[in-house]
Scaffold this active site. Structure first.
Site, short mmCIF file in Angstrom:
data_model
loop_
_atom_site.label_atom_id
_atom_site.label_comp_id
_atom_site.label_asym_id
_atom_site.label_seq_id
_atom_site.Cartn_x
_atom_site.Cartn_y
_atom_site.Cartn_z
N HIS A 168 0.84 -1.20 0.00
CA HIS A 168 0.00 0.00 0.00
C HIS A 168 0.88 1.25 0.00
CE1 HIS A 168 -3.51 2.48 1.46
NE2 HIS A 168 -2.50 3.21 1.91
N GLU A 169 1.91 1.27 0.84
CA GLU A 169 2.78 2.44 0.92
C GLU A 169 3.60 2.59 -0.36
OE1 GLU A 169 2.39 4.65 3.16
OE2 GLU A 169 0.90 3.37 4.10
N HIS A 172 2.00 4.59 -3.04
CA HIS A 172 2.17 6.04 -2.90
C HIS A 172 3.53 6.47 -3.45
CE1 HIS A 172 -1.52 6.53 -0.73
NE2 HIS A 172 -1.12 5.88 0.34
N GLU A 246 -6.51 6.64 -0.91
CA GLU A 246 -6.35 5.46 -0.06
C GLU A 246 -7.02 4.24 -0.70
OE1 GLU A 246 -4.35 5.29 2.56
OE2 GLU A 246 -3.84 7.33 1.99
#
Length: 633
Positions: A168-169, A172, A246
């Site tokens: 998930h990070e 980004h 998100e």
């Protein structure tokens, strides 16, 4: 939405942030002017209209000055990039030679995902005093990125769940969100600074009494009101910029890790454990928009994250809100342990074998373009295989602050002969004798390392390299240039790898000026694009006729109407030195088209060797278009 579309979206979001910031500042200035009018005009203390107008102008300029200085101060304090954010929140760096199980598991997961993404391994931090489950990625560019996780995430999450959070990070990192996030921290600090000033005045003016103290208390109260207007807009901007991203990051993480249970499991533990994702640090609100989970507890209007239950339902449609109570009851008596769950799951399957040096890959330009910055199912498996194939002594050197410089210099050295002797002379002129000998020693060891492992090894070494003193890093960049240009016969792969290392170190040294999506149109960069196409076509084909056909295949995709015959530059390294900075400033859609042409040139017959694929990966990385290690989907 592919990598290039996301980069274009990041540019639009940056413009949107500027507009929102301007509107918020305007609203604060209007509020200050109204307070001034009420305080001085309404109370009759200023009867001269000229003086009143001058006072309004001074109040407006003072407000703008405070906001501007506050924003510039905060942005200046964040110039060091992601590590500055992590350190500011109390993050503890993860040592490269750690023997702590949780730290090693975290490092292995992050290295696998970085290799699969085709980007340098970020710096790692742990928020040791935070029992909640949370994480964030910060930085201006992948080369200076830092990923921080809480102690609660290390203790409570099993490996699959930790993979989901880290993936998930990484979304980004790849989507360009990090630069926007860190700029958001800077500009919002300027908006919120009036609230800080008002609170300080009110705090120190509590002891004031009588007529002398009344103006001070009224001024403090007015500043507090204005400050809350700034706080309102600050939270609103963070919510508007952050919330939808998100969901996109969750979707990217699932695509990356090839299963939903890891990410969904991490979210279930957030909603089911008492500590949730809350952080206890006083500065949490400033970084709320870049966290994995809600670290503050904003109301729905200002929430920087969607509700956790909604995020779980997006991953597991069968999940019901009533199940939350069951999770809370189960974990109240027996809190989960990530280590115990890992042991219960047993060993994972052996990774697939790596392709041999003479293997050929079946690819197409649209297929490769779709993979840029978008690792998929098999990329993660391949990354684990690449990581396992790197000898332990080289992996240890990549994590060692003392060994990392000679290791990387060894990667750039040619085989035995005249070129290597010239490279040794260049190293001896720039480094001490010990490092020059070490570089030669590593070059001997690396001679047997397949080219497929060179780029992952270089990516693993970036965190340790960036810990070296700035003068040494500048000397390292100079050495990379010297080794790559020691002789015209050095391979194009080694030249491009040297260029890539210099770019990544430069980005890490000055993160605030690191690469951002450009604005140049491809037609304005045609001569440099043509040179790059000709150099890659020539490097991939020993036969001049085959090289010309490859060049024409690439040109047909990029410049179908341009009459530019095949003429490889006499000095390819110099031509590329001039082309990289120009092509790196292409707008995203231009880079996408250029990459299609490069793939068409390298694989004009529909096939690509492993060596050609690695050369293409390094060339794309030099243009900040990271390719995963597996092109043969």
């Amino acid at each position: 939405m592919n990598f290039f579309a996301r980069q274009d979206q990041a540019r639009r979001q940056s413009r949107r942030l500027v507009i929102l910031f301007a509107l918020a500042v305007a609203a604060i200035v209007v509020a200050v002017d109204l307070v001034f009018l009420l305080f001085f005009g309404g109370m009759g203390t200023a009867t001269d209209p000229g003086a009143l107008v001058l006072g309004l102008a001074m109040a407006s300029l003072l407000t703008l000055g405070i906001i501007g200085i506050g924003s510039m101060y905060r942005l200046a304090s964040l110039r060091q990039g992601g590590a500055a954010v992590a350190t500011g929140l109390g993050g503890t760096p993860v040592p490269g030679d750690t023997h702590d199980f949780h730290y090693r598991r975290l490092r292995n997961v992050v290295e696998e995902i970085a290799i699969a993404s085709g980007v340098p391994v970020p710096q790692l931090f742990v928020l040791e005093h935070e029992p909640g489950i949370n994480a964030f990625a910060a930085g201006y560019a992948p080369a200076d990125a830092a990923i921080a996780v809480t102690r609660g995430a290390l203790d409570r999450l099993n490996r699959d769940e930790l993979q989901g959070v880290i993936a998930h990070e990484f979304s980004h990192v790849l989507n360009g969100d990090m630069r926007l996030n860190i700029r958001l921290m800077g500009v919002l600090f300027g908006i919120l600074v009036l609230a800080v000033v008002g609170r300080k005045i009110l705090l120190h003016g509590r002891g004031a009494r009588g007529k002398d103290g009344a103006p001070l208390l009224l001024a403090a109260l007015a500043l507090m009101v204005v400050g809350y207007i700034g706080l309102f807009f600050g939270r609103l901007i963070k919510a508007g910029v952050s919330r939808q991203r998100e969901y996109l990051a969750d979707a990217s993480a699932v695509q990356f890790t090839r299963q939903t249970k890891g990410l969904a499991g991490a979210l279930k533990k957030i909603v089911g454990l008492p500590d949730g994702s809350k952080l206890g640090n006083a500065d949490t609100e400033e970084v709320a928009h870049m966290l994995f989970g809600d670290g503050v507890g904003f109301s729905s209007l200002f929430a920087t994250h969607p509700p956790v239950v909604e995020r779980i339902r997006a991953l597991e449609p069968s999940f019901r809100p009533s199940m939350v109570a069951d999770l809370q009851a189960r974990w109240q008596l027996h809190p989960p342990s990530g280590l115990d769950e890992d042991l219960a799951m047993g060993l994972v399957a052996e990774p697939p074998p790596l392709p041999g040096e003479v293997a050929e890959l079946v690819v197409s330009p649209p297929m490769v373009v779709a993979q840029v910055g978008t690792p998929r199912t098999d990329d993660y498996v391949r990354a684990g295989a690449l990581l396992g194939a790197i000898p332990e002594n080289l992996r240890a050197a990549a994590h060692d602050r003392e060994e990392v410089v000679p290791l990387l210099l060894g990667l750039l050295m040619a085989g035995p002969g005249e070129v290597r002797e010239r490279q040794q002379f260049e190293l001896a002129a720039r480094h001490d004798e010990r490092q020059a000998r070490q570089a030669l020693d590593y070059a001997e060891r690396l001679a047997e390392l397949p080219r497929l492992l060179h780029l992952p090894l270089a990516g693993m070494a970036m965190p340790a390299l960036c810990k070296r003193p700035r003068p040494e890093l500048e000397r390292f960049m100079d050495s990379c240039f010297a080794l790559s240009h020691a002789d015209g016969r050095i391979s194009l792969f080694e030249y491009c790898l040297g260029r890539l290392l210099r770019v990544q170190v430069r980005d890490a040294l000055d993160p605030a000026r690191a690469w951002v999506p450009g604005h140049r149109h491809l037609s304005r960069c045609a001569p440099h694009a043509v040179n790059l196409m000709a150099v890659l076509a020539q490097a991939g084909h020993a036969d001049p006729g085959a090289a010309m056909r490859a060049y024409l295949a690439g040109m047909a995709r990029v410049f179908p109407r341009l009459d530019s015959p095949y003429r490889p530059p006499a000095d390819p390294h110099r031509a590329l030195d001039e082309a990289w900075p120009v092509l790196d400033e292409l707008e995203p859609i231009g880079k996408e088209l250029l990459l299609e042409g490069l793939v068409a040139a390298v694989s004009h017959d529909g096939r690509m060797s492993v060596a050609e694929a690695e050369l293409l990966r390094v060339a794309c990385a030099c243009l900040h278009c990271p390719l995963p290690p597996m092109l043969e989907h």
